[in-house]
Design a protein around this motif. Structure first.
Motif, PDB file in Angstrom:
ATOM      1  N   ARG A  44       0.826  -1.207   0.000  1.00  0.00           N
ATOM      2  CA  ARG A  44       0.000   0.000   0.000  1.00  0.00           C
ATOM      3  C   ARG A  44       0.868   1.267   0.000  1.00  0.00           C
ATOM      4  N   ALA A  45       1.990   1.212   0.702  1.00  0.00           N
ATOM      5  CA  ALA A  45       2.885   2.358   0.709  1.00  0.00           C
ATOM      6  C   ALA A  45       3.421   2.639  -0.693  1.00  0.00           C
ATOM      7  N   TYR A  46       3.759   1.585  -1.431  1.00  0.00           N
ATOM      8  CA  TYR A  46       4.194   1.781  -2.811  1.00  0.00           C
ATOM      9  C   TYR A  46       3.053   2.315  -3.681  1.00  0.00           C
ATOM     10  N   ASP A  47       1.840   1.882  -3.403  1.00  0.00           N
ATOM     11  CA  ASP A  47       0.683   2.450  -4.116  1.00  0.00           C
ATOM     12  C   ASP A  47       0.623   3.958  -3.894  1.00  0.00           C
ATOM     13  N   HIS A  48       0.740   4.357  -2.648  1.00  0.00           N
ATOM     14  CA  HIS A  48       0.710   5.791  -2.314  1.00  0.00           C
ATOM     15  C   HIS A  48       1.848   6.532  -3.015  1.00  0.00           C
ATOM     16  N   ALA A  49       3.047   5.958  -2.973  1.00  0.00           N
ATOM     17  CA  ALA A  49       4.200   6.632  -3.560  1.00  0.00           C
ATOM     18  C   ALA A  49       4.054   6.775  -5.068  1.00  0.00           C
ATOM     19  N   GLU A  50       3.540   5.744  -5.710  1.00  0.00           N
ATOM     20  CA  GLU A  50       3.354   5.808  -7.170  1.00  0.00           C
ATOM     21  C   GLU A  50       2.393   6.934  -7.542  1.00  0.00           C
ATOM     22  N   ARG A  51       1.285   7.043  -6.834  1.00  0.00           N
ATOM     23  CA  ARG A  51       0.322   8.111  -7.128  1.00  0.00           C
ATOM     24  C   ARG A  51       0.905   9.483  -6.808  1.00  0.00           C
ATOM     25  N   ALA A  52       1.617   9.560  -5.704  1.00  0.00           N
ATOM     26  CA  ALA A  52       2.167  10.852  -5.301  1.00  0.00           C
ATOM     27  C   ALA A  52       3.255  11.333  -6.256  1.00  0.00           C
ATOM     28  N   LYS A  57       6.375  15.226  -9.042  1.00  0.00           N
ATOM     29  CA  LYS A  57       7.379  15.540 -10.058  1.00  0.00           C
ATOM     30  C   LYS A  57       6.996  16.781 -10.856  1.00  0.00           C
ATOM     31  N   ARG A  58       5.695  17.131 -10.864  1.00  0.00           N
ATOM     32  CA  ARG A  58       5.243  18.330 -11.571  1.00  0.00           C
ATOM     33  C   ARG A  58       5.066  19.526 -10.632  1.00  0.00           C
ATOM     34  N   ALA A 164      13.785  16.549  -3.033  1.00  0.00           N
ATOM     35  CA  ALA A 164      13.946  17.869  -3.654  1.00  0.00           C
ATOM     36  C   ALA A 164      13.956  17.763  -5.171  1.00  0.00           C
ATOM     37  N   ALA A 165      14.479  16.652  -5.693  1.00  0.00           N
ATOM     38  CA  ALA A 165      14.542  16.453  -7.139  1.00  0.00           C
ATOM     39  C   ALA A 165      13.209  16.032  -7.742  1.00  0.00           C
ATOM     40  N   GLY A 166      12.214  15.729  -6.894  1.00  0.00           N
ATOM     41  CA  GLY A 166      10.891  15.375  -7.398  1.00  0.00           C
ATOM     42  C   GLY A 166      10.533  13.913  -7.322  1.00  0.00           C
ATOM     43  N   ASN A 167      11.364  13.106  -6.669  1.00  0.00           N
ATOM     44  CA  ASN A 167      11.049  11.691  -6.492  1.00  0.00           C
ATOM     45  C   ASN A 167      10.120  11.485  -5.305  1.00  0.00           C
ATOM     46  N   ALA A 168       9.493  10.322  -5.247  1.00  0.00           N
ATOM     47  CA  ALA A 168       8.747   9.881  -4.067  1.00  0.00           C
ATOM     48  C   ALA A 168       9.562   8.801  -3.371  1.00  0.00           C
ATOM     49  N   ALA A 169       9.275   8.559  -2.085  1.00  0.00           N
ATOM     50  CA  ALA A 169      10.104   7.639  -1.319  1.00  0.00           C
ATOM     51  C   ALA A 169       9.281   6.732  -0.430  1.00  0.00           C
ATOM     52  N   VAL A 197       4.103  11.244  -0.778  1.00  0.00           N
ATOM     53  CA  VAL A 197       5.455  11.521  -1.278  1.00  0.00           C
ATOM     54  C   VAL A 197       6.492  10.822  -0.405  1.00  0.00           C
ATOM     55  N   LEU A 198       6.246  10.761   0.892  1.00  0.00           N
ATOM     56  CA  LEU A 198       7.120  10.051   1.828  1.00  0.00           C
ATOM     57  C   LEU A 198       6.273   9.099   2.653  1.00  0.00           C
ATOM     58  N   ASN A 199       6.671   7.820   2.653  1.00  0.00           N
ATOM     59  CA  ASN A 199       5.970   6.787   3.412  1.00  0.00           C
ATOM     60  C   ASN A 199       7.000   6.035   4.239  1.00  0.00           C
ATOM     61  N   VAL A 200       6.710   5.859   5.527  1.00  0.00           N
ATOM     62  CA  VAL A 200       7.681   5.271   6.447  1.00  0.00           C
ATOM     63  C   VAL A 200       7.241   3.862   6.821  1.00  0.00           C
ATOM     64  N   ILE A 201       8.119   2.901   6.577  1.00  0.00           N
ATOM     65  CA  ILE A 201       7.831   1.497   6.863  1.00  0.00           C
ATOM     66  C   ILE A 201       8.542   1.098   8.148  1.00  0.00           C
ATOM     67  N   THR A 202       7.797   0.932   9.217  1.00  0.00           N
ATOM     68  CA  THR A 202       8.350   0.371  10.451  1.00  0.00           C
ATOM     69  C   THR A 202       7.929  -1.085  10.526  1.00  0.00           C
ATOM     70  N   GLY A 203       8.869  -1.942  10.861  1.00  0.00           N
ATOM     71  CA  GLY A 203       8.513  -3.353  10.911  1.00  0.00           C
ATOM     72  C   GLY A 203       9.738  -4.238  10.934  1.00  0.00           C
TER      73      GLY A 203
END
Length: 484
Positions: A44-52, A57-58, A164-169, A197-203
């Motif tokens: 789900r975090a990757y889903d969020h990052a892909e959409r963000a 980037k724009r 800063a360069a426009g990537n998601a993480a 744009v930023l998703n934190v995976i704790t686990g």
């Protein structure tokens, strides 16, 4: 004990499953607990990052800069709270933790400024009536994996430039030290970073590794940690078009030449070796001394070591903090015992702190009579352990520095400018220091090692953009009518 949430898709979430976080100064009771995300949560975090990413980037670089500047301000306002948590979960002194917190804000401010700069180059074109340029673009969704030893500054070093360069993480902090990274994420969230744009995976990595590393939307992975894990990730990526940036091990050396200012060299070596209990990738762990001054330097070095005060990081009097975990403490003690078995002489230290049996303490350790074939000379220890070796001359010193699988940092202490320049030219290291510590590289200085210390992609400065951006070349034919 606090119960914390993690950031995913712009929401602070929990799962009902938890991981305890402990203070290495006293591991008997946890200080916090964090969500143990599942593989489905990672996807789900990757889903969020892909959409963000499609939105981020724009987003105007000026808006990105505003968010970063506001996040840096929030970190500075919260410095006492954040530094206390860095100390509590990692063990480092409050002074070290405060410096780490402020440096995290520096990273945000630096890359806020860089976001405003040009993003390409105008090139000559051999064809008439053509105007050609390059432009840099973000590469996509990047997985960030950070270690326990610098739990705030490493995420800042990695996340600030790529965002800063426009990537998601998607960001995976170390399980032992997640609270610091969550502070960084909260500052960006509170400053207005768009959802996802930023998703934190704790686990627990063992439970989510496949979902974390194998998602097809990953365009890059930046990792700081051991060579064993880094090489395993590289092999896993071998047949995929995924960039890998690795900051891996080190066995850093400081050379003391006969003409050096010996008292100053001893102070610098102790600072480089025992700060953060030696748990820095750039910490000095080998000292190579020209034979005529070996005995005098060793005497001065041991006198400096005796001034260190072992204790919990929260005590202002402490200058040597605990190691990060019982496992790390026991590993370092095993390495010391092996060195003595192989013939090294124990000058000082070599034991746990019997006065603090519930903490992860190792007393500052200096080993002499170390030979190049000993494991303590060749393998990374990552603790407050220093190995001494005498050599005959400058050439032998450089050979000793380069006789390593690693090549992260090296230092030389000398009054001779020619020796300093020659040393910088001849050592096989990514970072070279003259009359100063191997540690302490600022945010705008490119950072990274050679050989097994890391990959070709540097961190920090504008060099890091080679990892997190791609170059597009554009040629425009403006026609005969446009001439003049």
């Amino acid at each position: 004990m606090r119960t914390l949430e993690t950031l995913s898709g712009g929401e602070w979430v929990t799962t009902g499953e938890w991981i305890d976080v402990h203070d290495p100064a006293d591991v008997r009771a946890p200080i916090a607990r964090i969500p143990a995300l599942s593989a489905k949560d990672v996807t789900r975090a990757y889903d969020h990052a892909e959409r963000a990413f499609a939105v981020w980037k724009r987003t105007s670089p000026f808006e990105r800069a505003r968010i970063f500047t506001d996040a840096a301000r929030l970190i500075r306002e919260r410095v006492d709270e954040i530094a206390a948590d860095v100390t509590a979960e990692n063990g480092k002194t409050l002074g070290e933790a405060t410096g780490e917190t402020l440096k995290a804000a520096d990273f945000l401010e630096y890359y806020a400024g860089l976001a405003r700069q040009g993003y390409g180059t105008l090139l000559h074109d051999v064809r008439p009536n053509h105007r050609t340029h390059t432009q840099r673009e973000p590469i996509g969704v990047i997985l960030v994996i950070s270690p326990w030893n610098d739990p705030l500054i490493t995420p800042a070093r990695k996340l600030a430039p790529l965002l800063a360069a426009g990537n998601a993480a998607v960001f995976k902090p170390a399980t032992e030290t997640p609270v610091s990274g969550l502070h960084f994420a909260r500052a960006l969230h509170d400053a207005g970073l768009p959802a996802g744009v930023l998703n934190v995976i704790t686990g627990r990595t063992s439970e989510i590794e496949e979902a974390l590393l194998d998602d097809p939307r990953i365009t890059g992975i930046t990792f700081t940690g051991s060579n064993a894990v880094g090489n395993r990730i590289r092999r896993r990526l071998a047949d995929r078009n995924v960039r890998f940036q690795g900051e891996l091990g080190g066995k850093n050396a400081s050379v003391v030449l006969a003409d050096a200012d010996l008292p100053a060299a001893a102070k610098a070596v102790v600072a480089a070796s025992f700060g953060q209990a030696g748990q820095r990738c750039t910490a000095t762990s080998r000292v190579i001394v020209e034979r005529p001054v070996y005995d005098e330097f060793a005497r001065l070095l041991l006198a400096e070591v005796e001034t260190l005060t072992v204790g919990p990081g929260s005590d202002p009097a402490t200058t040597l903090c605990p190691l990060s975990s019982p496992r790390q403490r026991d590993s370092v003690l095993t390495d010391i015992d092996k060195a003595i078995e192989e013939g090294a002489t124990l000058f000082t230290g070599g034991t746990a702190d019997s006065d603090r049996p519930h903490g992860c303490y190792v007393r500052p350790t200096v080993l002499a009579d170390v030979t190049p074939d000993m494991a303590i000379w060749r393998e990374e220890v990552f603790g407050p352990v220093l190995a001494l070796r005498a050599v005959d001359d400058f050439t032998a010193a450089v050979d000793a520095v380069n006789d390593s699988d690693f090549g992260l940092a090296a230092a030389v202490f000398t009054r001779d400018l020619g020796s300093a320049h020659r040393f910088a030219d001849e050592v096989e290291c990514g970072q070279v220091a003259v009359n100063t510590t191997t540690t302490g590289w600022d945010v705008h200085l490119p950072f990274g090692g050679f050989r097994d210390s890391g990959t070709a992609y540097k961190e920090q400065g504008d060099e890091v953009l080679r990892f997190s951006t791609r170059v597009k070349t554009v040629a425009v034919h403006f026609g005969e009518a446009a001439r003049g």
